[in-house]
Every structure is written in C-alpha cells, then in structure tokens.
Design a protein around this motif. Sequence first.
Motif, mmCIF file in Angstrom:
data_model
loop_
_atom_site.group_PDB
_atom_site.id
_atom_site.type_symbol
_atom_site.label_atom_id
_atom_site.label_comp_id
_atom_site.label_asym_id
_atom_site.label_seq_id
_atom_site.Cartn_x
_atom_site.Cartn_y
_atom_site.Cartn_z
ATOM 1 N N ILE A 29 -3.568 47.437 -5.267
ATOM 2 C CA ILE A 29 -4.217 48.477 -4.451
ATOM 3 C C ILE A 29 -4.419 47.922 -3.054
ATOM 4 N N SER A 30 -3.656 48.461 -2.098
ATOM 5 C CA SER A 30 -3.903 48.175 -0.684
ATOM 6 C C SER A 30 -4.602 49.397 -0.124
ATOM 7 N N THR A 31 -5.883 49.251 0.214
ATOM 8 C CA THR A 31 -6.606 50.432 0.715
ATOM 9 C C THR A 31 -6.000 50.916 2.032
ATOM 10 N N GLY A 32 -5.479 49.984 2.834
ATOM 11 C CA GLY A 32 -4.817 50.393 4.079
ATOM 12 C C GLY A 32 -3.605 51.272 3.780
ATOM 13 N N ASP A 33 -2.801 50.870 2.774
ATOM 14 C CA ASP A 33 -1.611 51.672 2.419
ATOM 15 C C ASP A 33 -2.014 53.041 1.873
ATOM 16 N N ARG A 36 -2.936 55.093 4.863
ATOM 17 C CA ARG A 36 -1.764 55.454 5.681
ATOM 18 C C ARG A 36 -0.901 56.506 4.981
ATOM 19 N N ALA A 37 -0.866 56.477 3.647
ATOM 20 C CA ALA A 37 -0.106 57.509 2.917
ATOM 21 C C ALA A 37 -0.755 58.879 3.147
ATOM 22 N N ILE A 39 -2.467 59.737 5.763
ATOM 23 C CA ILE A 39 -2.182 60.117 7.162
ATOM 24 C C ILE A 39 -0.770 60.698 7.249
ATOM 25 N N ALA A 40 0.181 60.022 6.598
ATOM 26 C CA ALA A 40 1.580 60.475 6.650
ATOM 27 C C ALA A 40 1.736 61.863 6.040
ATOM 28 N N GLN A 41 0.919 62.165 5.017
ATOM 29 C CA GLN A 41 1.004 63.485 4.377
ATOM 30 C C GLN A 41 0.231 64.551 5.138
ATOM 31 N N GLY A 42 -0.522 64.129 6.153
ATOM 32 C CA GLY A 42 -1.271 65.096 6.974
ATOM 33 C C GLY A 42 -2.425 65.759 6.233
ATOM 34 N N THR A 43 -2.996 65.077 5.218
ATOM 35 C CA THR A 43 -4.118 65.665 4.467
ATOM 36 C C THR A 43 -5.406 65.616 5.303
ATOM 37 N N GLU A 44 -6.429 66.351 4.830
ATOM 38 C CA GLU A 44 -7.737 66.308 5.514
ATOM 39 C C GLU A 44 -8.264 64.874 5.523
ATOM 40 N N ALA A 49 -9.285 59.591 8.115
ATOM 41 C CA ALA A 49 -8.946 58.157 8.128
ATOM 42 C C ALA A 49 -8.351 57.759 9.474
ATOM 43 N N ASP A 50 -7.457 58.592 9.979
ATOM 44 C CA ASP A 50 -6.783 58.264 11.247
ATOM 45 C C ASP A 50 -7.785 58.134 12.389
ATOM 46 N N SER A 51 -8.842 58.951 12.350
ATOM 47 C CA SER A 51 -9.808 58.916 13.454
ATOM 48 C C SER A 51 -10.536 57.565 13.492
#
Length: 191
Positions: A29-33, A36-37, A39-44, A49-51
């Motif tokens: 489990i990489s919490t960063g990954d 980022r997944a 973010i890549a999927q554009g979920t809420e 997370a991106d902010s």
Amino acid sequence: MNIVIFGAPGSGKGTQSALLIEKYGYYHISTGDVLRAQIAQGTELGKIADSYISKGQLIPDELMIDILDDVLAAHPESAKGVVFDGFPRTIHQAETLDALLAKRNGQVDIVVGLEVEEEELIVRLINRGKTSGRSDDNLETIKKRLDVYNSQTNVLRDHYKAQGKYEAVHGMGSIEDIFENIKTLIEKHRR
Ligand code: B4P
C-alpha cells in the motif's frame, strides 16, 4: 508480517517497497499512489487530494485513515502481511494503524527508516520531476514537503524507536546494496 517503509520524500520508499513485494509477496500500500490514482480518475476524493499534494501538504488524518481502512477492507489478502509505503506520516496515523492491525491480530513488526541527506533528496526529486509529471516534484513544493516531513513525520522515528521497532538503513548508494541491508533486517524481525 507488517512492514513500514519510512523516510523523507525521495528517500527511496517506493523503490525499496517494490523490491520487497517482489521478494516476499506481501501486499503493497503506497498511500501516495492511492491518492494519485484518485487524481488521475478525476474523483471528488482526487480533487481534494490534489489540493493538498500540489502544495506539499499532508492530506488530513481522518480522510487518509478512512482511505487506508477502505483499501485494507477491499483486500483481505493483506491480512497476511503488508508493506506500508508512505503511511503513517503522523503520530495520530501511527496510533490508528496500531488499532487497525490489532483488530486483525496483527501489529507493525518493523519500521525500516531510509536515512538520506537532504541535498540528495532534493536532487533525486528534481530529477524525477523531469519525467514524472507530478505536481509536487518541483523545487518550491519539494522544500515544503521536506518542511512538513521535518515538522510532522520525523517524530515517528522516536515513536517507533521507543517500541524497539525502528531500524535505520543508510539510504545512499546503490539500490541493490540498500535492499540487501533491508533484507537482513527483515529476516531479523520475521516471526
Ligand atoms: P508519496 O507518494 O509517499 O511521496 P514521497 O514521500 O515523496 O515519496 P515517493 O514514494 O514519491 O518517493 P521515494 O521516497 O520512493 O506522497 C506524496 C504526497 O501524498 C504527500 O506529499 C502527501 O501530500 C500525500 N500523502 C501520501 N501519504 C500520506 C499520508 N499517509 N498522510 C497524508 N498525506 C499523504 O523516492 C523515489 C525517488 O528517488 C525516485 O525518483 C527514485 O528513482 C529515486 N531513488 C530511490 N532510491 C535511490 C538510490 N538509492 N539512489 C538514487 N536515487 C534513488
């Protein structure tokens, strides 16, 4: 066996975790990954997370803990052993992890601390930033991430040292040599 790979941004957590998974087959489990997944999927969740990530800040504890809880629940095979890469990052996360693992009759068995000089961390992350496309691999955000690490995460070294679980590894030099040292420590702590 539950292994925490611990260290500053750029210390090689992701690199060494991948080798550990290959060798021992634990669940990674990489919490960063995970973030980022999203973010890549554009979920809420990804937008939230991106902010934080793009400013070099940590995601709030309660949100991060809910995410981790969900990942563990969705992967029952993780009960056999996990390599935690990037979690915990605060004392509250560490205490919650203990409670989550206790519910499965488990515990953190070893914390592998990758110790790398700050100048080297900056060089590695700037290099990665040339190709990673990550919003946090730029000098300004890297400096912020290191500040956050020093003020909020580094305290976990003493926390786990007090429990006899922290094993320091010199994280400079070749990836293979570092992994050899980690393997020796894992064998020492294996149940
Ligand atoms: P992460 O994805 O965990 O990012 P990181 O700490 O920068 O580590 P990363 O895994 O990317 O780098 P590594 O040490 O492997 O987190 C990103 C963000 O997500 C955080 O800033 C935060 O906002 C959020 N987040 C994640 N977890 C969170 C949590 N628990 N709570 C709250 N927020 C959270 O370094 C790898 C680099 O070094 C690579 O380029 C590699 O090629 C290089 N490298 C590795 N070993 C080397 C060696 N021996 N020699 C030379 N280069 C080497």
